[in-house]
Design an enzyme around this catalytic site. Structure first.
Site, PDB file in Angstrom:
ATOM      1  N   VAL A  15      27.618  22.919   8.929  1.00 42.06           N
ATOM      2  CA  VAL A  15      27.046  23.885   9.883  1.00 42.06           C
ATOM      3  C   VAL A  15      25.585  24.190   9.530  1.00 42.06           C
ATOM      4  O   VAL A  15      24.706  24.198  10.399  1.00 42.06           O
ATOM      5  CB  VAL A  15      27.882  25.187   9.930  1.00 42.06           C
ATOM      6  CG1 VAL A  15      27.303  26.163  10.941  1.00 42.06           C
ATOM      7  CG2 VAL A  15      29.340  24.880  10.277  1.00 42.06           C
ATOM      8  N   GLU A 130      29.372  34.752  16.097  1.00 43.42           N
ATOM      9  CA  GLU A 130      29.797  34.020  17.301  1.00 43.42           C
ATOM     10  C   GLU A 130      30.498  32.703  16.953  1.00 43.42           C
ATOM     11  O   GLU A 130      31.439  32.270  17.632  1.00 43.42           O
ATOM     12  CB  GLU A 130      28.566  33.745  18.187  1.00 43.42           C
ATOM     13  CG  GLU A 130      28.837  33.015  19.471  1.00 43.42           C
ATOM     14  CD  GLU A 130      29.725  33.800  20.436  1.00 43.42           C
ATOM     15  OE1 GLU A 130      29.300  34.849  20.910  1.00 43.42           O
ATOM     16  OE2 GLU A 130      30.858  33.330  20.715  1.00 43.42           O
ATOM     17  N   GLY A 135      34.144  27.604  17.833  1.00 45.58           N
ATOM     18  CA  GLY A 135      32.964  26.765  17.548  1.00 45.58           C
ATOM     19  C   GLY A 135      31.814  27.014  18.500  1.00 45.58           C
ATOM     20  O   GLY A 135      31.239  28.104  18.531  1.00 45.58           O
ATOM     21  N   LYS A 206      41.402  33.673  13.821  1.00 48.90           N
ATOM     22  CA  LYS A 206      40.562  33.728  15.027  1.00 48.90           C
ATOM     23  C   LYS A 206      41.141  34.705  16.047  1.00 48.90           C
ATOM     24  O   LYS A 206      40.399  35.438  16.708  1.00 48.90           O
ATOM     25  CB  LYS A 206      40.434  32.324  15.619  1.00 48.90           C
ATOM     26  CG  LYS A 206      39.624  31.381  14.716  1.00 48.90           C
ATOM     27  CD  LYS A 206      39.785  29.937  15.127  1.00 48.90           C
ATOM     28  CE  LYS A 206      38.958  29.010  14.256  1.00 48.90           C
ATOM     29  NZ  LYS A 206      39.309  27.593  14.425  1.00 48.90           N
TER      30      LYS A 206
HETATM   31  N1  HSE Z   1      39.702  23.718  11.075  1.00 47.27           N
HETATM   32  C1  HSE Z   1      39.197  24.293  12.261  1.00 47.27           C
HETATM   33  C2  HSE Z   1      39.829  23.609  13.476  1.00 47.27           C
HETATM   34  C3  HSE Z   1      37.693  24.164  12.315  1.00 47.27           C
HETATM   35  O1  HSE Z   1      40.481  22.570  13.331  1.00 47.27           O
HETATM   36  O2  HSE Z   1      39.692  24.116  14.572  1.00 47.27           O
HETATM   37  C4  HSE Z   1      37.015  25.123  13.238  1.00 47.27           C
HETATM   38  O3  HSE Z   1      37.246  26.452  12.923  1.00 47.27           O
END
Ligand code: HSE
Length: 431
Positions: A15, A130, A135, A206
């Site tokens: 990133v 964010e 992503g 998340k």
């Molecule tokens: N390991 C996570 C995924 C990466 O597969 O979505 C992004 O947060």
């Protein structure tokens, strides 16, 4: 505001390097919007030699976090080292030093977001993340700003790319779970240790972030019901297909009156549901509000440049706030006391696969058991099982409460005609 804003990166991995790349490649547009130059002035790395040819003279590489965190010339710190404890320490120090902080770290925000927000506010600093969910999908700001005036009652989403890739290959190509996971690892989607992805923990973190933002309630990780996809039997996906359903690892955050339920679990979606067609490593989140109706956000849930795009949107937000002199004022405090939804009020359809004795009256017995609980069937398949004298029965129920469905499971397990309940999942029928 000076004509240059210095950004310090803590970490220069997937990133971090994407952030530097975007700043270097899109300076003209950024300057036009912000009326200042953005410069990555310092980067914390572990190994100087590895990176020294990757940056120009205007960027200092260092192995000492203090050179970045306590540097008077730096306005914004971008934390992309990952992990929890070290990252928390860096961010606390940065906020206490009066720096605005941008992070992509969902684990940290899910666990310590409330504390970090408080410290940010005390120091008049922005704290944005964010990139932590979905992503490159501009999701958090869409919920907090775009839907600011709405009452959100449901979020359902595919927020983990690794598991979506695995399930897509199992569903579309009939790959086994093990083969699909191995391929995901070869392609670099899954971590070397994919536990957090396949056990649903990454998605749960998340969903906590989304639920807090959408419901203004201090939901914690422990409040989330989590089950992952490891070892998921291919035959369930095949039955699902025959019945018109697609299996996805679904995160849901639902509000019913003043109580919420947050969960991550393998779920059958009817094929017409917009999330059913989200394939491979892509993410998508469906947000329903009282006034807006239904909205859907779709895009790449991981990857260097997509995730860096989200980090950049936070850096841009910090700089715009600096122009207006309103940094540190965007913390949305919880408005409501946390209240979790009772199992009686958690309503859904369910899929259940039962192994029953293949004898007269067995099915009548099972259907009587469901009738007593007032659960009606929407779809049924019955086939002889590989085992002799055993029938495999797959049922999709109409809507019922989770408490009632759990009672049905108990009664099935006690029943003389049932050998075992092989599997069961939630079903999302309508969008
Ligand atoms: N390991 C996570 C995924 C990466 O597969 O979505 C992004 O947060």
């Amino acid at each position: 505001l000076g004509k240059k804003v210095n950004v310090g990166l803590l970490g220069f991995g997937v990133v971090g390097s994407g952030v530097k790349q975007i700043i270097d490649n899109n300076q003209e547009k950024l300057q036009h919007q912000l009326d200042c130059e953005i410069n990555v002035s310092h980067i914390l790395v572990r190994n100087l030699e590895k990176y020294e040819n990757m940056v120009g003279q205007s960027t200092v590489l260092t192995t000492n976090p203090n050179d970045v965190i306590n540097n008077d010339t730096i306005d914004v710190i971008v934390e992309v080292v990952g992990g929890v404890e070290q990252a928390r320490e860096y961010i606390l120090q940065a906020l206490q030093a009066g720096k605005h902080v941008v992070t992509a770290n969902k684990d940290l925000i899910a666990l310590h977001g409330t504390e970090l927000h408080r410290i940010a506010k005390e120091n008049n600093c922005d704290l944005f993340y964010e990139a932590s969910v979905g992503g490159g999908i501009p999701l958090l700001r869409s919920i907090s700003d775009g839907l600011a005036a709405d009452r959100i009652h449901k979020i359902i989403g595919i927020v983990n790319g690794t598991t979506n890739y695995i399930l897509t290959k199992m569903n579309d190509e009939s790959w086994t779970y093990t083969d699909a996971l191995q391929k995901a690892q070869e392609l670099g989607f899954a971590e070397a240790d994919p536990t957090a992805d396949v056990e649903g923990l990454d998605a749960a973190r998340k969903m906590v972030i989304l639920a807090r933002l959408a419901f203004l309630m201090d939901v914690e990780l422990d409040d989330v019901t989590v089950s992952g996809i490891s070892g998921l039997p291919l035959e369930d996906l095949t039955y699902g297909q025959q019945l018109g359903y697609t299996m996805k690892l679904i995160g849901t955050a639902t509000k019913n009156k003043d109580a919420v339920e947050v969960s991550v679990q393998p779920t059958f979606l009817c094929n017409e549901h917009p999330l059913a067609s989200v394939k491979n490593e892509y993410n998508a989140v469906y947000v329903s509000g009282e006034f807006v109706g239904e909205t859907m956000f779709y895009g790449p849930g991981a990857g260097s440049l997509p995730t860096a795009t989200a980090v950049m949107s936070d850096i841009v937000a910090v700089i715009k706030n600096k122009h207006l002199n309103v940094n540190g004022k965007q913390y949305i405090e919880p408005l409501y006391d946390k209240k979790l939804l009772d199992k009686e009020d958690t309503i859904s359809q369910f899929y259940v696969r039962i192994h029953a004795k293949d004898e007269t009256g067995a099915f009548a017995n099972i259907s009587q058991l469901f009738k007593q609980l007032n659960i009606s069937f929407e779809r049924i398949i019955q086939k002889p099982s590989k085992e002799t004298k055993v029938a495999e029965i797959v049922i999709i129920t109409h809507k019922t409460s989770l408490a009632n469905f759990n009672k049905a499971l108990e009664k099935l397990n006690e029943s003389d005609v049932v050998k075992n309940v092989a599997s069961y999942y939630r079903v999302e029928g309508d969008a």
